[in-house]
Design a protein around this motif. Structure first.
Motif, PDB file in Angstrom:
ATOM      1  N   ASP A 279      20.331  -9.469 -37.608  1.00  0.00           N
ATOM      2  CA  ASP A 279      18.846  -9.731 -37.973  1.00  0.00           C
ATOM      3  C   ASP A 279      17.867  -8.523 -38.184  1.00  0.00           C
ATOM      4  OD1 ASP A 279      19.202 -12.550 -37.274  1.00  0.00           O
ATOM      5  OD2 ASP A 279      18.137 -12.494 -35.336  1.00  0.00           O
ATOM      6  N   SER A 282      18.781  -7.261 -41.771  1.00  0.00           N
ATOM      7  CA  SER A 282      17.622  -8.137 -42.495  1.00  0.00           C
ATOM      8  C   SER A 282      16.534  -7.713 -42.537  1.00  0.00           C
ATOM      9  CB  SER A 282      17.998  -9.824 -42.184  1.00  0.00           C
ATOM     10  OG  SER A 282      19.306 -10.082 -42.460  1.00  0.00           O
ATOM     11  N   ALA A 283      15.884  -7.410 -41.351  1.00  0.00           N
ATOM     12  CA  ALA A 283      14.608  -6.995 -41.333  1.00  0.00           C
ATOM     13  C   ALA A 283      14.374  -5.871 -42.030  1.00  0.00           C
ATOM     14  CB  ALA A 283      14.051  -7.111 -39.891  1.00  0.00           C
ATOM     15  N   ILE A 285      16.116  -4.325 -44.426  1.00  0.00           N
ATOM     16  CA  ILE A 285      16.247  -4.469 -46.062  1.00  0.00           C
ATOM     17  C   ILE A 285      14.962  -5.281 -46.683  1.00  0.00           C
ATOM     18  CG2 ILE A 285      17.750  -5.693 -47.830  1.00  0.00           C
ATOM     19  CD1 ILE A 285      19.299  -3.902 -46.552  1.00  0.00           C
ATOM     20  N   GLU A 286      14.560  -6.383 -45.902  1.00  0.00           N
ATOM     21  CA  GLU A 286      13.527  -6.911 -46.399  1.00  0.00           C
ATOM     22  C   GLU A 286      12.130  -6.143 -46.451  1.00  0.00           C
ATOM     23  OE1 GLU A 286      13.558 -10.762 -44.376  1.00  0.00           O
ATOM     24  OE2 GLU A 286      15.721 -11.031 -45.260  1.00  0.00           O
ATOM     25  N   GLU A 289      12.259  -3.993 -49.340  1.00  0.00           N
ATOM     26  CA  GLU A 289      12.171  -4.914 -50.485  1.00  0.00           C
ATOM     27  C   GLU A 289      10.386  -4.939 -50.710  1.00  0.00           C
ATOM     28  OE1 GLU A 289      16.304  -7.266 -50.998  1.00  0.00           O
ATOM     29  OE2 GLU A 289      14.511  -8.034 -50.410  1.00  0.00           O
ATOM     30  N   ALA A 290      10.104  -5.518 -49.734  1.00  0.00           N
ATOM     31  CA  ALA A 290       8.483  -5.850 -49.637  1.00  0.00           C
ATOM     32  C   ALA A 290       7.933  -4.594 -49.979  1.00  0.00           C
ATOM     33  CB  ALA A 290       7.924  -6.310 -48.391  1.00  0.00           C
ATOM     34  N   GLN A 346      13.080   0.576 -54.054  1.00  0.00           N
ATOM     35  CA  GLN A 346      13.613  -0.220 -52.641  1.00  0.00           C
ATOM     36  C   GLN A 346      14.618   0.956 -52.164  1.00  0.00           C
ATOM     37  OE1 GLN A 346      15.792  -3.637 -53.781  1.00  0.00           O
ATOM     38  NE2 GLN A 346      14.147  -4.676 -54.446  1.00  0.00           N
ATOM     39  N   ARG A 417      22.633  -3.708 -48.129  1.00  0.00           N
ATOM     40  CA  ARG A 417      22.818  -4.764 -47.199  1.00  0.00           C
ATOM     41  C   ARG A 417      24.140  -4.431 -46.329  1.00  0.00           C
ATOM     42  NH1 ARG A 417      20.271  -9.369 -45.221  1.00  0.00           N
ATOM     43  NH2 ARG A 417      18.855  -9.499 -46.900  1.00  0.00           N
TER      44      ARG A 417
END
Ligand SMILES: [Zn+2]
Length: 430
Positions: A279, A282-283, A285-286, A289-290, A346, A417
């Protein structure tokens, strides 16, 4: 008006070299425009005419040998140093000093002013938008750099990320550096002179200016003086940014940047199991990206609108069909460039997060070793100390290494990732 080198924080040695070079360059110009100076001016004695190409066999050593007034100057330079140390700031300041009508980088004359604001006709700055600088861009640049300087001084080309040159672009640049146009100066910026960053042949033609990671106190001082930031905030931001001047300013000024940093520094205490580790990956990486998407969205939209206007959207009549086909190709090109820029943004955002995280484990290691150094992140120092007690020095070091390995893996093109997941698992297991 401040001197052009004023923003180069904690780099006294480099500044001294650049000032001397700028003075030598001015002496060279003076010698070539005032032949009579040969008799009287000491500056003209040892200086070759500015139009003469440097002896290609002499190498960069000759430029620094200090034989005469013109000897401090050479036509190709590499500025190296860790991210945020001010490589491009130094290059721009030097460009300004070369264009300064007083020859010293006074900061107040039109030459200094237009260079510092990016509008000088004879100073070109290359900032790669994608992951690399292509050969087409470089050839066009080299061609323009060969023209006579319109301001009568120097043509200056600044390449802000020379480590991102493609091999073909590097070769195009090398050719220009090997046979330099008489009044052209190339300023390359790269993290290091390692062959991975700058080819050995280019390096051998350049003089190297090494910048250091500026001490936190020097960074804080410039934030207070130049940006009007409160001293306590400046001190905190300078430490948290680990010597990166631009990052320190952003942290001091931008609440969103502070929030993103808080989220990254919350990672260590969230790693309670395998699921939590995935988790957290993912957080991270996201979030990168944002952040990247937000930073390029406005730019992308503006470029698309400008291109559509230039292509005369909605035209009819003869040639319209052919124009449409050409337009489709140009739009596709633009999309490709924008995608490459987004990937780069990114990676940069993710790398900033990893540097913050590394700082936390470095604090834990320092605490475990009772090292007498100030923490990077003062606001999570207590957490780092708790970690140190749990992990001991070995455990803290293994975790720090896991973060650094993740950075290296992404740099070596491992999918972000995958690299981040492996790192999170290592941080959890220790
Ligand atoms: Zn000036």
């Amino acid at each position: 008006m401040a001197d052009v080198f004023a923003d180069l924080v904690g780099q006294d040695e480099a500044v001294a070299i650049l000032r001397r070079a700028a003075a030598s360059a001015a002496a060279l110009l003076h010698a070539s425009t005032v032949p009579a100076a040969r008799a009287g001016g000491p500056a003209a004695d040892a200086a070759p005419p500015a139009g003469a190409a440097p002896d290609p066999t002499a190498g960069p050593a000759a430029a620094g040998a200090g034989a005469g007034p013109g000897a401090g100057m050479t036509h190709a330079w590499i500025f190296t140093g860790p991210p945020g140390s001010g490589r491009s700031v130094a290059a721009r300041a030097f460009a300004a000093a070369l264009q300064c009508v007083h020859g010293t980088g006074c900061g107040g004359c039109p030459g200094c002013h237009t260079t510092m604001t990016g509008t000088h006709a004879d100073v070109r700055l290359v900032v790669p938008e994608g992951l690399s600088i292509g050969v087409g861009e470089m050839r066009a640049l080299v061609l323009r750099a060969a023209s006579t300087p319109s301001g009568g001084r120097w043509q200056v080309v600044i390449i802000s990320d020379a480590d991102r040159l493609t091999e073909a672009a590097g070769n195009a640049l090398l050719k220009a550096i090997e046979e330099p146009p008489p009044r052209t100066v190339f300023l390359l910026c790269a993290p290091s002179t390692h062959p991975d960053d700058v080819s050995v042949t280019i390096r051998s033609r350049c003089r190297i200016v090494a910048l250091r990671q500026p001490p936190a106190a020097a960074v804080a001082e410039v934030l207070v003086r130049r940006d009007g930031i409160a001293p306590d905030v400046a001190e905190w931001a300078a430490a948290a940014a680990q010597g990166h001047v631009g990052r320190a300013r952003r942290l001091a000024r931008d609440p969103e940047a502070r929030q993103r940093r808080d989220a990254v520094l919350a990672v260590p205490r969230r790693l309670t199991g395998v699921g939590a580790a995935f988790d957290a990956a993912s957080a991270l990486i996201e979030a990168a990206e944002a952040e990247a998407a937000a930073s390029v969205a406005e730019l992308d939209e503006g470029e698309r609108a400008a291109l559509q206007t230039a292509l005369g959207a909605g035209g009819t009549g003869r040639g319209a069909a052919a124009a449409m086909r050409g337009a489709a190709g140009q739009l596709k090109d633009l999309e490709k460039r924008q995608k490459s820029r987004a990937t780069r943004a990114q990676r940069d955002a993710l790398d900033r997060a990893l540097v913050d995280l590394a700082g936390f484990y470095r604090d834990a290691l320092a605490s475990a070793l009772r090292a007498p150094v100030a923490p990077v992140h003062t606001d999570t120092a207590a957490l780092a100390e708790a970690g140190a007690q749990k992990w001991a020095a070995e455990g803290a070091l293994r975790r720090l290494e896991a973060v650094l390995e993740c950075r290296a893996a992404i740099e070596a093109n491992v999918k972000p990732r995958i690299a981040v997941e492996a790192m999170m698992l290592a941080l959890w297991k220790g």
